[in-house]
Motif scaffolding. Structure first.
Motif, mmCIF file in Angstrom:
data_model
loop_
_atom_site.group_PDB
_atom_site.id
_atom_site.type_symbol
_atom_site.label_atom_id
_atom_site.label_comp_id
_atom_site.label_asym_id
_atom_site.label_seq_id
_atom_site.Cartn_x
_atom_site.Cartn_y
_atom_site.Cartn_z
ATOM 1 N N HIS A 2 45.109 37.774 29.833
ATOM 2 C CA HIS A 2 44.872 38.804 30.838
ATOM 3 C C HIS A 2 43.665 39.678 30.503
ATOM 4 N N MET A 3 43.380 39.867 29.223
ATOM 5 C CA MET A 3 42.214 40.660 28.856
ATOM 6 C C MET A 3 40.928 40.001 29.354
ATOM 7 N N ARG A 4 40.911 38.670 29.376
ATOM 8 C CA ARG A 4 39.736 37.968 29.905
ATOM 9 C C ARG A 4 39.597 38.202 31.396
ATOM 10 N N HIS A 5 40.728 38.297 32.102
ATOM 11 C CA HIS A 5 40.688 38.586 33.536
ATOM 12 C C HIS A 5 40.043 39.940 33.793
ATOM 13 N N HIS A 6 40.394 40.942 32.997
ATOM 14 C CA HIS A 6 39.817 42.273 33.186
ATOM 15 C C HIS A 6 38.334 42.296 32.823
ATOM 16 N N ALA A 7 37.972 41.545 31.800
ATOM 17 C CA ALA A 7 36.574 41.536 31.370
ATOM 18 C C ALA A 7 35.676 40.776 32.337
ATOM 19 N N LYS A 8 36.229 39.782 33.040
ATOM 20 C CA LYS A 8 35.429 38.898 33.889
ATOM 21 C C LYS A 8 35.900 38.891 35.349
ATOM 22 N N THR A 9 36.495 39.972 35.807
ATOM 23 C CA THR A 9 37.057 40.021 37.147
ATOM 24 C C THR A 9 36.065 39.571 38.214
ATOM 25 N N SER A 10 36.509 38.622 39.048
ATOM 26 C CA SER A 10 35.783 38.094 40.210
ATOM 27 C C SER A 10 34.573 37.236 39.839
ATOM 28 N N SER A 11 34.367 37.003 38.544
ATOM 29 C CA SER A 11 33.256 36.149 38.125
ATOM 30 C C SER A 11 33.753 34.722 37.928
ATOM 31 N N PRO A 12 32.853 33.746 37.796
ATOM 32 C CA PRO A 12 33.290 32.366 37.551
ATOM 33 C C PRO A 12 34.106 32.210 36.271
ATOM 34 N N GLU A 13 33.944 33.147 35.325
ATOM 35 C CA GLU A 13 34.680 33.080 34.067
ATOM 36 C C GLU A 13 36.053 33.741 34.148
#
Length: 345
Positions: free
Chosen positions: A117-128
């Motif tokens: 989930h931390m990756r979701h917050h760091a990369k929200t709405s991006s391809p990553e």
């Protein structure tokens, strides 16, 4: 607004400090009240069972499945908040208590979820963004959304999730909460490695669900446990889909939570099924992920008063918005075809 917004541009340091203070008592209330509703739902079905005709039994079971699925989503949101260390002030309660009482009963893992989930917050709405597949394909047609909802309610989505979870716990697939499939290397692995990994990773989920079954058995109603996996396979995926659609689907691709995340208006019905634990205040959550759930309404009101947050739509309005995009595209294609046809004539 495509630039990343600093929370210090929106709130004073004193306001940030006050908003981000978690509370053990509020966390205990959130977890305890969720399980109280679960227990009351089972008790309500058990106590009314002998007094109802067959159609009444079916009806109350359908209502119970919907309520239980709503509380399963609540457990997922409690796990989500604990992954940000915002549910409890005490660290072990976020890590251990929530893992046993919230994550494991719905076949999840607060530690794995936190890393994901931390990756979701760091990369929200991006391809990553690891959760992009949850909202890909929106806006779409009303028929497409209806087909998705039908797959959820008939258990097709739930069965696919169960199959994926088995493969993930067997460490054949990379762990994720989205619909992505990433196979892990299998070189130098024996056949017995897979069941061994599965039971190691699933043992707590099996244990918590076995405990729930034993409690109902001790109460004289072991068959009622079937309502739990039934809710998990049917209404729960539907509620997760609606929640995901409301949070990010159809939003801008940007670095700003003010434009890539949506807050949704939730009455008591929405809070019962698709928006428990104030999860509807999702723009606020992405602006400051450490704000505990009970302070999100205050944060939202502050943003509204300062002109940074619009009037939020309802969940029905979000579904309607997300069912218009592809229809409009089809209309454009139709009009272009008509124009070409007219020119040829």
């Amino acid at each position: 607004m495509n630039m990343r917004v600093s929370v210090t541009d929106l709130f004073s340091r004193e306001e940030i400090e006050e908003l981000t203070q978690p509370s053990d008592s509020h966390g205990i209330w959130a977890v305890g009240s969720t399980w109280a509703v679960i227990g009351a739902t089972f008790a309500g079905v058990a106590l009314s069972w002998s007094y109802l005709p067959e159609w009444g039994k079916l009806l109350i079971c359908m209502v119970a499945v919907a309520i239980l699925a709503g509380r399963q989503l609540a457990l997922a949101i409690l796990m989500h908040d604990a992954s940000h260390n915002s549910l409890f002030k005490t660290k072990w309660m976020n890590d251990s208590l929530v893992d046993w009482l919230c994550a494991r009963p719905i076949w999840n893992d607060v530690h794995k979820y936190r890393a994901h989930h931390m990756r979701h917050h760091a990369k929200t709405s991006s391809p990553e963004d690891p959760d992009m597949s949850l909202v890909a394909g929106f806006p779409t047609t009303k028929k497409s959304i209806a087909r998705k909802f039908i797959r959820d309610l008939t258990g097709i989505t739930g069965l696919k999730f169960i199959a994926g979870r088995i493969l993930m716990d067997a460490e054949m697939m990379k762990w994720t909460v989205a619909n992505d499939v990433t196979w892990l290397p299998r070189e130098r692995r024996k056949w017995y490695d897979y069941p061994a990994k599965f039971f190691k990773n699933s043992s707590k989920a099996i244990g918590t669900n076995t405990t729930m079954f034993c409690v109902l058995w001790a109460a004289g109603y072991p068959k009622l446990y079937l309502l739990w996996p039934l809710a998990y396979l049917t209404a729960f995926p539907l509620f997760i889909r609606i929640r995901s659609m409301a949070e990010h689907a159809g939003m801008q691709t940007s670095h700003s939570a003010l434009t890539n995340t949506r807050t949704t208006k939730a009455g008591w019905i929405a809070r019962t099924f698709v928006a428990p634990i104030r999860v509807n205040f999702h723009m606020e959550h992405h602006l400051m992920a450490t704000v505990p759930y009970f302070k999100l309404p205050k944060m939202h009101q502050m943003l509204r008063e300062r002109g940074f947050a619009p009037e939020p739509p309802t969940y029905f309005q979000v579904i309607d918005i997300l069912s218009q995009g592809q229809i409009s595209a089809e209309k454009v294609k139709y009009l272009e075809a008509v124009k070409v046809s007219t020119q040829e004539q």
